[in-house]
Scaffold this active site. Structure first.
Site, short mmCIF file in Angstrom:
data_model
loop_
_atom_site.label_atom_id
_atom_site.label_comp_id
_atom_site.label_asym_id
_atom_site.label_seq_id
_atom_site.Cartn_x
_atom_site.Cartn_y
_atom_site.Cartn_z
N GLU A 173 -11.53 26.88 69.03
CA GLU A 173 -12.86 27.47 68.76
C GLU A 173 -13.64 27.58 70.08
O GLU A 173 -13.56 26.67 70.91
CB GLU A 173 -13.61 26.53 67.80
CG GLU A 173 -15.04 26.92 67.49
CD GLU A 173 -15.83 25.80 66.78
OE1 GLU A 173 -15.58 24.59 67.05
OE2 GLU A 173 -16.68 26.13 65.96
N ASN B 63 -19.64 32.93 65.21
CA ASN B 63 -18.60 32.08 65.77
C ASN B 63 -17.28 32.67 65.26
O ASN B 63 -16.98 32.58 64.07
CB ASN B 63 -18.83 30.64 65.27
CG ASN B 63 -17.94 29.64 65.97
OD1 ASN B 63 -16.88 30.00 66.49
ND2 ASN B 63 -18.33 28.38 65.96
N LYS C 170 -16.73 32.54 61.32
CA LYS C 170 -16.84 31.23 60.66
C LYS C 170 -17.72 31.31 59.42
O LYS C 170 -18.82 31.89 59.45
CB LYS C 170 -17.43 30.24 61.68
CG LYS C 170 -17.41 28.78 61.27
CD LYS C 170 -17.80 27.94 62.50
CE LYS C 170 -17.84 26.46 62.26
NZ LYS C 170 -18.07 25.71 63.51
N GLU D 5 -25.55 24.88 65.92
CA GLU D 5 -24.78 26.04 65.44
C GLU D 5 -25.58 26.85 64.44
O GLU D 5 -25.48 28.07 64.38
CB GLU D 5 -23.47 25.56 64.79
CG GLU D 5 -22.36 25.37 65.78
CD GLU D 5 -21.01 25.40 65.09
OE1 GLU D 5 -20.56 26.45 64.67
OE2 GLU D 5 -20.41 24.31 64.96
N CYS E 207 -13.12 25.40 62.65
CA CYS E 207 -13.68 24.05 62.73
C CYS E 207 -14.21 23.50 61.40
O CYS E 207 -13.45 23.03 60.60
CB CYS E 207 -14.74 23.98 63.83
SG CYS E 207 -15.07 22.26 64.24
N ASN F 131 -14.05 22.17 67.68
CA ASN F 131 -14.77 21.34 68.67
C ASN F 131 -15.46 20.28 67.83
O ASN F 131 -16.47 20.56 67.17
CB ASN F 131 -15.89 22.12 69.36
CG ASN F 131 -15.41 23.04 70.46
OD1 ASN F 131 -15.62 22.80 71.65
ND2 ASN F 131 -14.79 24.14 70.07
N1 CDV Z 1 -17.74 22.87 65.58
C1 CDV Z 1 -17.89 22.27 64.39
O1 CDV Z 1 -17.91 22.94 63.36
N2 CDV Z 1 -18.02 20.92 64.40
C2 CDV Z 1 -18.24 20.16 63.18
C3 CDV Z 1 -19.01 18.90 63.47
C4 CDV Z 1 -20.44 19.20 63.75
C5 CDV Z 1 -19.02 17.99 62.27
C6 CDV Z 1 -16.92 19.79 62.53
O2 CDV Z 1 -16.83 19.95 61.30
O3 CDV Z 1 -16.01 19.29 63.20
#
Ligand code: CDV
Length: 311
Positions: free
Chosen positions: A47, A110, A127, A146, A172, A197
């Protein structure tokens, strides 16, 4: 005809705020060359792979914020990634790459892009689940803005016929939601690609901090098993601008077993030979959706957003 594919994960270590696109792309190139040496046919980058994880900061200056976004699809002429995608095509390697997308009408997403081995575009994914907060919370050790810097996708989850299988993407936080895998599973997904991330410290509930690696694999392994699909997790790990990020990139079989896993929290290639037909072992037995699912018993899933406890 066997439907096998060699998949690589190009895990990245931290990207500094000062790092230029050219410097990052150099690192992506090194991993691409390593992938080529190892006969990888699809290489999965994480990501937001072109910059530091900028939502950890509050930006007043819109031009500075814009500098973290791409205004053209990666790989298109004139972009910092043009040569990377061109070289990948010459090598016969498909690319999955996460980046921040700023559209011509100034919508921010994203996003991840997926190309085939011949360089053709398979699809783009924005996303769906946007975590974190919208407002300035300077009391946090680092922020997770975000929800300020990205809109939720209105397109949902899609799958594409590519690489001789059926492939989907998630990004993510999407990986933590069972609906992500099930919606794609209902379109026959055999391989789902996920970049992430994930800070090791979760400010709203630090009791989760020591469980980050466990939760990461828990959700992706169950998604793989319960839908009979391969799942690939590509991390940006290591300590980035003082924020420790989870590594643990992995490739998970439809059995739920991890078949390859990163051992460092830096730039690292892992690979596995995957067999799409292994999905049938699960899709046609325990998780034969047509035979065993009971959608009429799951109505609340689409009718409700939050829980409605009994009176
Ligand atoms: N980049 C993300 O989506 N990170 C989230 C953190 C904030 C919990 C994740 O679900 O890994």
């Amino acid at each position: 005809m066997s439907r096998e594919l060699t998949v690589g994960v190009a895990q990245l270590g931290p990207i500094a705020r000062s790092e230029t696109r050219a410097e990052v792309v150099d690192r992506l190139f090194t991993l691409l060359h390593e992938a080529h040496d190892q006969r990888v046919e699809l290489l999965v980058y994480p990501e937001l792979a072109l910059t530091t994880f900028f939502p950890r900061w509050w930006f007043e200056d819109e031009a500075e914020l814009d500098s973290f976004y791409e205004t053209e699809d990666p790989g298109t002429p004139g972009t910092a990634t043009e040569e990377l995608f061109k070289t990948a095509t010459e090598m016969g390697i498909g690319i999955h790459l996460g980046y921040a997308e700023l559209t011509a009408d100034r919508h921010r997403y994203n996003t991840a892009i997926l190309t085939e081995r011949d360089g053709s575009l398979v699809g783009k994914f924005r996303k769906v689940h946007i975590p974190g907060h919208e407002d300035h919370e300077p009391h946090r050790r680092f922020q997770h803005l975000e929800r300020r810097y990205f809109e939720e996708s209105q397109e949902g989850f899609q799958v594409w016929r590519a690489f001789d299988g059926i492939v989907g993407m998630a990004i993510c936080n999407d990986r933590r939601w069972p609906e992500t895998y099930r919606v794609m599973g209902l379109s026959g997904a055999e391989l789902v690609l996920i970049g992430y991330n994930t800070p090791l410290h979760y400010p709203p509930d630090p009791t989760q901090d020591p469980l980050q690696a466990f939760h990461n694999h828990l959700v992706m392994q169950s998604g793989a098993y319960q839908n009979g699909m391969w799942v690939v997790g590509a991390a940006k790990g290591g300590t980035e601008e003082g924020c420790e990020l989870l590594a643990h990139s992995c490739i998970i079989a439809p059995s739920g077993q991890i078949v390859a896993q990163a051992v460092t929290n830096g730039d690292e290639l892992i690979r596995a030979r995957i067999d799409f037909d292994m999905c049938r072992n699960y899709k046609e037995t325990l998780f034969d959706f047509d035979r065993y699912r009971r959608p009429e018993a799951y109505r609340q899933i689409i009718e409700r957003k939050g829980p409605v406890p009994p009176p």
